[in-house]
Design an enzyme around this catalytic site. Structure first.
Site, PDB file in Angstrom:
ATOM      1  N   TYR A 124      43.206  32.166  32.948  1.00  0.00           N
ATOM      2  CA  TYR A 124      44.017  30.949  33.124  1.00  0.00           C
ATOM      3  C   TYR A 124      43.210  29.682  32.898  1.00  0.00           C
ATOM      4  O   TYR A 124      43.735  28.580  33.086  1.00  0.00           O
ATOM      5  CB  TYR A 124      44.611  30.908  34.532  1.00  0.00           C
ATOM      6  CG  TYR A 124      45.628  31.991  34.752  1.00  0.00           C
ATOM      7  CD1 TYR A 124      45.221  33.317  34.832  1.00  0.00           C
ATOM      8  CD2 TYR A 124      46.972  31.700  34.873  1.00  0.00           C
ATOM      9  CE1 TYR A 124      46.142  34.331  35.020  1.00  0.00           C
ATOM     10  CE2 TYR A 124      47.891  32.708  35.055  1.00  0.00           C
ATOM     11  CZ  TYR A 124      47.476  34.018  35.130  1.00  0.00           C
ATOM     12  OH  TYR A 124      48.385  35.019  35.315  1.00  0.00           O
ATOM     13  N   LYS A 187      38.327  45.264  37.815  1.00  0.00           N
ATOM     14  CA  LYS A 187      38.209  46.423  36.908  1.00  0.00           C
ATOM     15  C   LYS A 187      36.850  46.402  36.218  1.00  0.00           C
ATOM     16  O   LYS A 187      36.747  46.137  35.022  1.00  0.00           O
ATOM     17  CB  LYS A 187      39.357  46.396  35.888  1.00  0.00           C
ATOM     18  CG  LYS A 187      39.538  47.721  35.161  1.00  0.00           C
ATOM     19  CD  LYS A 187      40.867  47.823  34.476  1.00  0.00           C
ATOM     20  CE  LYS A 187      40.966  49.060  33.611  1.00  0.00           C
ATOM     21  NZ  LYS A 187      41.024  50.329  34.353  1.00  0.00           N
ATOM     22  N   ASP A 221      44.224  49.115  38.333  1.00  0.00           N
ATOM     23  CA  ASP A 221      45.266  50.075  37.937  1.00  0.00           C
ATOM     24  C   ASP A 221      45.546  51.069  39.060  1.00  0.00           C
ATOM     25  O   ASP A 221      46.696  51.327  39.420  1.00  0.00           O
ATOM     26  CB  ASP A 221      44.880  50.790  36.631  1.00  0.00           C
ATOM     27  CG  ASP A 221      43.422  51.222  36.581  1.00  0.00           C
ATOM     28  OD1 ASP A 221      42.645  50.793  37.460  1.00  0.00           O
ATOM     29  OD2 ASP A 221      43.045  51.991  35.688  1.00  0.00           O
ATOM     30  N   ASP A 245      48.058  37.307  40.023  1.00  0.00           N
ATOM     31  CA  ASP A 245      49.384  36.891  39.580  1.00  0.00           C
ATOM     32  C   ASP A 245      50.315  38.098  39.552  1.00  0.00           C
ATOM     33  O   ASP A 245      51.439  38.080  40.072  1.00  0.00           O
ATOM     34  CB  ASP A 245      49.252  36.273  38.175  1.00  0.00           C
ATOM     35  CG  ASP A 245      50.512  35.556  37.746  1.00  0.00           C
ATOM     36  OD1 ASP A 245      51.452  35.451  38.551  1.00  0.00           O
ATOM     37  OD2 ASP A 245      50.560  35.105  36.590  1.00  0.00           O
TER      38      ASP A 245
END
Ligand code: NAD
Length: 356
Positions: A124, A187, A221, A245
């Site tokens: 972002y 991740k 995930d 988000d």
């Protein structure tokens, strides 16, 4: 103690929701003086901007704001007013408690999660290069064959400073609010540099809270699967901007959706409380949509101000009205066309009445 709080009614359904939220908070016993500041579409024509400087000045002065939703006008190159507000005031932490209230239709009972999202960096940051641009070509050549020549490129900056700051925020929040565990989500098996740094920063902060607040880590995930299977195992989740988000909407979905999901954007000194949902323009002026999310954002605000009893009173009254299931808006009825659904104002009044 008396507090002055900036109230931004917002546009679209914002004014009706803010009106209800204000009445409920006024009835909670906390002494709030409202500094009402109009912003958004309503002031664009007259003041030439949806976010006049006087609004920012008021928030800087009062340090605390309750905000209705603001529409991002289409076209005309105007950025989201909400993003601008977070940037201008360096509101680096996005806080989204996701708690299930009995009576809200959802697939899970007993979910009580808090998502803490870093608000200032990650994908972002707005550092993007179009395909074929000189910058993109330069990065393609730096990448030594790992990027196709016609790729557009978005940069993902993750800093140690911002990572440590957001994880510290999550631990402090956990400690102050009687939470048992903080889970860091990223991740690093794939993004070893950026997400690796996020986890390393998180572990440093976790050491400072050893013996007080538990710490664990999940890959994003795997976390998604955990959340849709066993959300009750988790407590406070902290993560970089993009994962935050996505997971905060996922968690809002676990507890019944937009109508009931409060939020806050918090910086070192300033905090702005607002519902997750937007201005729902098609319902504007119809006294129809659910005021719960903004009212619960008000309860979060009261807690932030140290008015815990008033906050508990608001939350208990909201829970009672929802559990009873009568004076609730259309979205909380089993059937959306239910003629017994009440309006925004009436639901707010029922919550005030439930405070006794
Ligand atoms: P939205 O959240 O405004 O509405 C989507 C749908 O969700 C609505 O049509 C309605 O069916 C439902 N909904 C939303 N709030 C509800 C409530 N309180 N009770 C019951 N149902 C509710 O999302 P959108 O249509 O994508 O966005 C509209 C505008 O709001 C856009 O301009 C967007 O930029 C802005 N927005 C502002 C904020 C903010 O102020 N923080 C957040 C999100 C979107």
């Amino acid at each position: 103690m008396a507090y002055t709080v900036t109230l931004i009614p917002g546009d679209g359904v914002g004014p009706e929701l803010s009106d209800s939220a204000r009445r409920v908070i006024d009835a909670s016993g906390a002494a709030i003086e409202w500094d009402v500041q109009q912003a958004g579409l309503n002031v664009m024509d007259e003041e030439g901007t949806p976010l006049p400087e006087r609004v920012l000045d008021s928030i800087r002065r009062n340090k605390t704001a309750l905000k209705g939703p603001l529409t991002t006008p289409r076209g005309g190159g105007i950025r989201s007013v909400n993003v601008a507000l977070r940037k201008e005031l360096d509101l680096y932490a996005c806080l989204r408690p996701c708690k299930h209230y009995p009576g809200v239709r959802s697939r899970f009972e007993g979910v009580d999660l808090v998502v803490v999202r870093e608000n200032t960096e990650d994908l972002y940051a707005g550092v993007e290069f179009e395909e074929g641009s000189a910058e993109a070509k330069e990065i393609v050549s730096l990448a030594g064959g790992k990027i196709r020549g016609d790729a557009a490129i978005s940069i993902k900056p993750i800093s140690g400073f911002a990572s440590e700051r957001i994880v510290e925020f999550a631990f402090r929040y956990a400690q102050e609010n009687g939470r048992r565990k903080v889970t860091a989500v990223a991740k690093d098996n794939i993004m070893k540099a950026t997400d690796g740094l996020f986890y390393r920063s998180a572990r440093e902060v976790a050491k400072r809270y050893e013996g007080q607040v538990e710490y664990d880590e999940w890959l994003v995930d795997a976390m998604c699967m955990q959340l849709v299977q066993k959300p009750e195992l988790y407590d406070v989740l902290v993560m970089p901007n993009l994962y935050g988000d996505i997971l905060s909407d996922l968690c809002a979905g676990l507890v019944g959706g937009l109508g009931v999901a409060p939020g806050a954007n918090i910086g070192e000194e300033i905090a702005v409380f607002e519902a997750i949902h937007g201005s729902a323009p098609k319902y504007a002026g119809q006294n129809k949509v659910n005021p719960t999310a903004l009212i619960l954002s008000g309860a979060l605000m009261l807690r932030h101000l140290g008015e815990r009893e008033a906050a508990d009173r608001v939350e208990r009254a909201v829970a009672a009205v929802i559990a009873e299931g009568e004076s609730v808006t259309y979205d909380m009825k089993p059937n959306r066309d239910d003629p017994t659904a009440v309006g925004t104002r009436e639901m707010g009044e029922a919550i005030v009445a439930a405070m006794g």
